[in-house]
Design a protein around this motif. Structure first.
Motif, PDB file in Angstrom:
ATOM      1  N   LEU A 149       0.953  -1.489   0.003  1.00 60.82           N
ATOM      2  CA  LEU A 149       0.012  -0.230  -0.424  1.00 60.82           C
ATOM      3  C   LEU A 149       0.992   1.307  -0.050  1.00 60.82           C
ATOM      4  N   GLY A 150       2.278   0.920   0.155  1.00 63.78           N
ATOM      5  CA  GLY A 150       3.071   2.410   0.351  1.00 63.78           C
ATOM      6  C   GLY A 150       2.981   3.115   1.482  1.00 63.78           C
ATOM      7  N   ALA A 151       3.416   4.483   1.538  1.00 69.02           N
ATOM      8  CA  ALA A 151       3.887   5.325   1.938  1.00 69.02           C
ATOM      9  C   ALA A 151       2.410   6.302   2.995  1.00 69.02           C
ATOM     10  N   ARG A 152       1.207   6.012   1.438  1.00 63.33           N
ATOM     11  CA  ARG A 152       0.150   6.869   1.881  1.00 63.33           C
ATOM     12  C   ARG A 152      -1.257   5.792   1.338  1.00 63.33           C
ATOM     13  N   ALA A 153      -2.240   5.801   2.187  1.00 63.50           N
ATOM     14  CA  ALA A 153      -3.802   5.281   0.835  1.00 63.50           C
ATOM     15  C   ALA A 153      -4.708   5.926   1.726  1.00 63.50           C
ATOM     16  N   LEU A 154      -5.649   6.362   0.395  1.00 69.55           N
ATOM     17  CA  LEU A 154      -7.245   7.672   0.466  1.00 69.55           C
ATOM     18  C   LEU A 154      -7.876   6.346   1.108  1.00 69.55           C
ATOM     19  N   TYR A 155      -8.586   6.028   2.047  1.00 74.33           N
ATOM     20  CA  TYR A 155     -10.228   5.158   2.163  1.00 74.33           C
ATOM     21  C   TYR A 155     -10.893   4.999   1.201  1.00 74.33           C
ATOM     22  N   LEU A 156     -12.065   5.024   0.297  1.00 75.26           N
ATOM     23  CA  LEU A 156     -13.029   5.407  -0.734  1.00 75.26           C
ATOM     24  C   LEU A 156     -13.885   4.519  -0.098  1.00 75.26           C
ATOM     25  N   HIS A 157     -14.727   5.940   0.807  1.00 80.31           N
ATOM     26  CA  HIS A 157     -16.273   5.036   1.203  1.00 80.31           C
ATOM     27  C   HIS A 157     -17.659   5.975   0.830  1.00 80.31           C
ATOM     28  N   GLN A 158     -18.564   4.806   0.444  1.00 82.05           N
ATOM     29  CA  GLN A 158     -19.340   5.598   0.306  1.00 82.05           C
ATOM     30  C   GLN A 158     -20.626   5.024   1.166  1.00 82.05           C
ATOM     31  N   ASN A 159     -21.872   5.811   1.046  1.00 81.63           N
ATOM     32  CA  ASN A 159     -22.466   5.718   2.316  1.00 81.63           C
ATOM     33  C   ASN A 159     -22.192   5.771   3.856  1.00 81.63           C
TER      34      ASN A 159
END
Length: 215
Positions: A149-159
């Motif tokens: 996943l590397g150095a950073r992650a943005l977690y995608l959410h719906q509802n």
């Protein structure tokens, strides 16, 4: 020591929940020599970020400011799966554009989501689907150079719910511009660090294919 750690990290990339589903043909001969892709590191905590030799990549995938006349509001993210590009929309019809790697045919997700949370050097767990495909995957991997996943992650959410899709770093730099992962959007580590600093939790993310992001 850095080169040994880095090489180990690259060889472990197939352990990601957004793992490479199929190794692509080398973009350059240097793809057969993992360490040859790196030219140093950028200070970060708790690990330094490996820096990729951009001369080994197509110049169009370099971060750059471009004109953008789409309808999305400044501060939102647009991922174009077909182009293999991510746009961070700016005021005055501009966008910061980054090259990305995307999911292989049948694995890519499209739709509208939001950044539900952000992670610095995130740990990783495989999804049930990943375990079904490859039962040998470990249950958990801690943060570090060997975490895909590397150095950073943005977690995608719906509802309010996690979609299990992420925008994250990668230790497979040759996969930028390719359609080879199991669904997530991957960026060079130095690019995801840059994006991470610019994007707040709650930012809208549009992931589109064939010009559409509505399912």
């Amino acid at each position: 020591m850095f080169r040994r750690l880095l090489l180990g990290a690259v060889l472990s990339a197939s352990l990601s929940a957004c793992q490479t589903a199929q190794q692509p043909a080398p973009v350059q001969a240097a793809a057969t020599d993992d360490a040859a892709w790196y030219i140093g590191s950028m200070p970060d905590k708790p690990f330094d970020v490996p820096l990729v030799d951009r001369r080994l990549m197509d110049a169009k995938y370099a971060k750059q400011t471009v004109n953008y006349d789409g309808p999305e509001k400044p501060g939102s993210i647009v991922v174009d799966i077909d182009e293999r590009m991510l746009y961070l929309i700016q005021p005055d019809k501009k966008a910061i554009r980054y090259g990305v790697g995307v999911g292989k045919q049948g694995f890519s997700w499209k739709g509208v989501a939001s950044v539900g949370r952000k992670g610095v050097w995130p740990s990783w767990r495989p999804t049930k689907t990943m375990k079904g495909i490859n039962p040998d995957l470990p249950e958990h991997r801690e943060a570090g150079l060997d975490n895909p996943l590397g150095a950073r992650a943005l977690y995608l959410h719906q509802n309010g719910a996690d979609t299990l899709f992420r925008i994250h770093g990668t230790n497979e730099p040759w996969s930028i511009g390719e359609q080879v992962s199991s669904g997530c959007v991957r960026m060079l580590n130095e690019d995801i660090v840059d994006l991470y600093e610019r994007v707040p939790v709650g930012a809208t993310v549009y992931v589109k294919r064939n010009g559409r992001y509505r399912v």
